[in-house]
Design a protein around this motif. Structure first.
Motif, PDB file in Angstrom:
ATOM      1  N   SER A 199     -83.261-114.384  34.066  1.00  0.00           N
ATOM      2  CA  SER A 199     -83.816-114.603  35.402  1.00  0.00           C
ATOM      3  C   SER A 199     -83.229-113.663  36.438  1.00  0.00           C
ATOM      4  N   CYS A 200     -82.606-112.549  36.006  1.00  0.00           N
ATOM      5  CA  CYS A 200     -82.038-111.626  36.993  1.00  0.00           C
ATOM      6  C   CYS A 200     -83.165-111.059  37.862  1.00  0.00           C
ATOM      7  N   MET A 201     -82.798-110.568  39.019  1.00  0.00           N
ATOM      8  CA  MET A 201     -83.797-110.034  39.947  1.00  0.00           C
ATOM      9  C   MET A 201     -84.552-108.852  39.331  1.00  0.00           C
ATOM     10  N   HIS A 202     -83.891-108.043  38.498  1.00  0.00           N
ATOM     11  CA  HIS A 202     -84.590-106.925  37.861  1.00  0.00           C
ATOM     12  C   HIS A 202     -85.681-107.436  36.925  1.00  0.00           C
ATOM     13  N   CYS A 203     -85.352-108.429  36.105  1.00  0.00           N
ATOM     14  CA  CYS A 203     -86.358-108.972  35.187  1.00  0.00           C
ATOM     15  C   CYS A 203     -87.507-109.627  35.949  1.00  0.00           C
ATOM     16  N   GLN A 204     -87.188-110.314  37.033  1.00  0.00           N
ATOM     17  CA  GLN A 204     -88.248-110.938  37.815  1.00  0.00           C
ATOM     18  C   GLN A 204     -89.168-109.887  38.434  1.00  0.00           C
ATOM     19  N   LYS A 205     -88.587-108.840  38.994  1.00  0.00           N
ATOM     20  CA  LYS A 205     -89.407-107.790  39.626  1.00  0.00           C
ATOM     21  C   LYS A 205     -90.197-106.998  38.587  1.00  0.00           C
TER      22      LYS A 205
ATOM     23  N   THR B  52     -82.299 -99.062  35.560  1.00  0.00           N
ATOM     24  CA  THR B  52     -82.221-100.167  36.518  1.00  0.00           C
ATOM     25  C   THR B  52     -80.775-100.518  36.846  1.00  0.00           C
ATOM     26  N   TRP B  53     -79.855-100.032  36.059  1.00  0.00           N
ATOM     27  CA  TRP B  53     -78.416-100.132  36.286  1.00  0.00           C
ATOM     28  C   TRP B  53     -77.870 -98.738  36.009  1.00  0.00           C
ATOM     29  N   PRO B  54     -76.666 -98.417  36.444  1.00  0.00           N
ATOM     30  CA  PRO B  54     -76.146 -97.063  36.202  1.00  0.00           C
ATOM     31  C   PRO B  54     -76.103 -96.658  34.727  1.00  0.00           C
ATOM     32  N   ASP B  55     -75.942 -97.614  33.825  1.00  0.00           N
ATOM     33  CA  ASP B  55     -75.848 -97.271  32.404  1.00  0.00           C
ATOM     34  C   ASP B  55     -76.856 -98.037  31.550  1.00  0.00           C
ATOM     35  N   SER B  56     -77.918 -98.542  32.160  1.00  0.00           N
ATOM     36  CA  SER B  56     -78.910 -99.324  31.421  1.00  0.00           C
ATOM     37  C   SER B  56     -80.320 -98.956  31.884  1.00  0.00           C
ATOM     38  N   ARG B  57     -81.150 -98.638  30.909  1.00  0.00           N
ATOM     39  CA  ARG B  57     -82.518 -98.232  31.225  1.00  0.00           C
ATOM     40  C   ARG B  57     -83.523 -99.171  30.574  1.00  0.00           C
ATOM     41  N   ARG B  58     -84.686 -99.234  31.171  1.00  0.00           N
ATOM     42  CA  ARG B  58     -85.785-100.047  30.657  1.00  0.00           C
ATOM     43  C   ARG B  58     -86.893 -99.122  30.183  1.00  0.00           C
ATOM     44  N   GLY B  59     -87.479 -99.476  29.050  1.00  0.00           N
ATOM     45  CA  GLY B  59     -88.573 -98.692  28.490  1.00  0.00           C
ATOM     46  C   GLY B  59     -89.909 -99.373  28.754  1.00  0.00           C
ATOM     47  N   PHE B  60     -90.879 -98.590  29.181  1.00  0.00           N
ATOM     48  CA  PHE B  60     -92.199 -99.136  29.494  1.00  0.00           C
ATOM     49  C   PHE B  60     -93.273 -98.140  29.090  1.00  0.00           C
TER      50      PHE B  60
ATOM     51  N   GLN C 117     -80.197-118.865  28.768  1.00  0.00           N
ATOM     52  CA  GLN C 117     -80.856-118.210  29.891  1.00  0.00           C
ATOM     53  C   GLN C 117     -79.807-117.477  30.709  1.00  0.00           C
ATOM     54  N   SER C 118     -79.944-116.160  30.796  1.00  0.00           N
ATOM     55  CA  SER C 118     -79.046-115.350  31.607  1.00  0.00           C
ATOM     56  C   SER C 118     -79.469-115.421  33.073  1.00  0.00           C
ATOM     57  N   TYR C 119     -78.501-115.301  33.947  1.00  0.00           N
ATOM     58  CA  TYR C 119     -78.733-115.298  35.404  1.00  0.00           C
ATOM     59  C   TYR C 119     -79.485-116.542  35.865  1.00  0.00           C
ATOM     60  N   ARG C 120     -79.100-117.673  35.309  1.00  0.00           N
ATOM     61  CA  ARG C 120     -79.789-118.909  35.708  1.00  0.00           C
ATOM     62  C   ARG C 120     -79.584-119.235  37.175  1.00  0.00           C
ATOM     63  N   GLN C 121     -78.525-118.684  37.791  1.00  0.00           N
ATOM     64  CA  GLN C 121     -78.313-118.908  39.224  1.00  0.00           C
ATOM     65  C   GLN C 121     -79.394-118.232  40.063  1.00  0.00           C
ATOM     66  N   ASP C 122     -80.112-117.257  39.502  1.00  0.00           N
ATOM     67  CA  ASP C 122     -81.202-116.583  40.202  1.00  0.00           C
ATOM     68  C   ASP C 122     -82.572-117.142  39.829  1.00  0.00           C
ATOM     69  N   ALA C 123     -82.591-118.169  38.990  1.00  0.00           N
ATOM     70  CA  ALA C 123     -83.857-118.732  38.510  1.00  0.00           C
ATOM     71  C   ALA C 123     -84.608-119.443  39.632  1.00  0.00           C
TER      72      ALA C 123
END
Length: 136
Positions: free
Chosen positions: A34-40, A71-79, A115-121
């Motif tokens: 539920s991190c903001m990146h995954c939501q966006k 989306t992070w300095p050392d982490s990329r997303r593939g699309f 569930q990761s980032y449940r505080q942002d859910a």
């Protein structure tokens, strides 16, 4: 539920099927995030992920490898640059790649265990219970 073993390669694809892949190896840590990146990125309240050894991944479709966005300095997303499907996340130097559960042709045996980032859910969607075995 499917009878998929660790030795059985799995296949996946984007919505337009230009980017396809096979992946072999043991699936690791199916979960939602539920991190903001995954939501966006998803346009929804959560994304569902599972990791596999990056050495077992082969891009097989005519679109080749996905386009990448850090989306992070050392982490990329593939699309997929054609249809926009979000396919994976890869940390620099990692030995595993996280694939979105929805890109797999059959993920019926992969049940999220946390569930990761449940505080942002969002408050209106029940969180995934923490089903990880002790010590995991």
């Amino acid at each position: 539920m499917s009878e998929t073993s660790e030795d059985t390669p799995r296949s996946g694809e984007c919505l337009c099927r230009r980017i396809r892949f096979t992946v072999a190896g043991a699936p690791d840590y199916p979960h939602t995030c539920s991190c903001m990146h995954c939501q966006k990125l998803s346009g929804g309240p959560v994304m569902a992920w599972v990791s596999f050894p990056v050495s077992g991944l082969t891009w097989t479709g005519p679109g080749g490898e996905p386009a990448w966005h850090y989306t992070w300095p050392d982490s990329r997303r593939g699309f997929c640059p054609n249809c926009g499907s979000h396919l994976c996340a890869l940390d620099d130097g990692a030995e595993s790649i996280a694939l979105t559960l929805s890109t797999l042709v059959d993920a019926s045996d992969l049940v999220p265990v946390n569930q990761s980032y449940r505080q942002d859910a969002v408050p209106w969607l029940a969180p995934v219970p923490d089903l990880r075995p002790p010590g995991w």
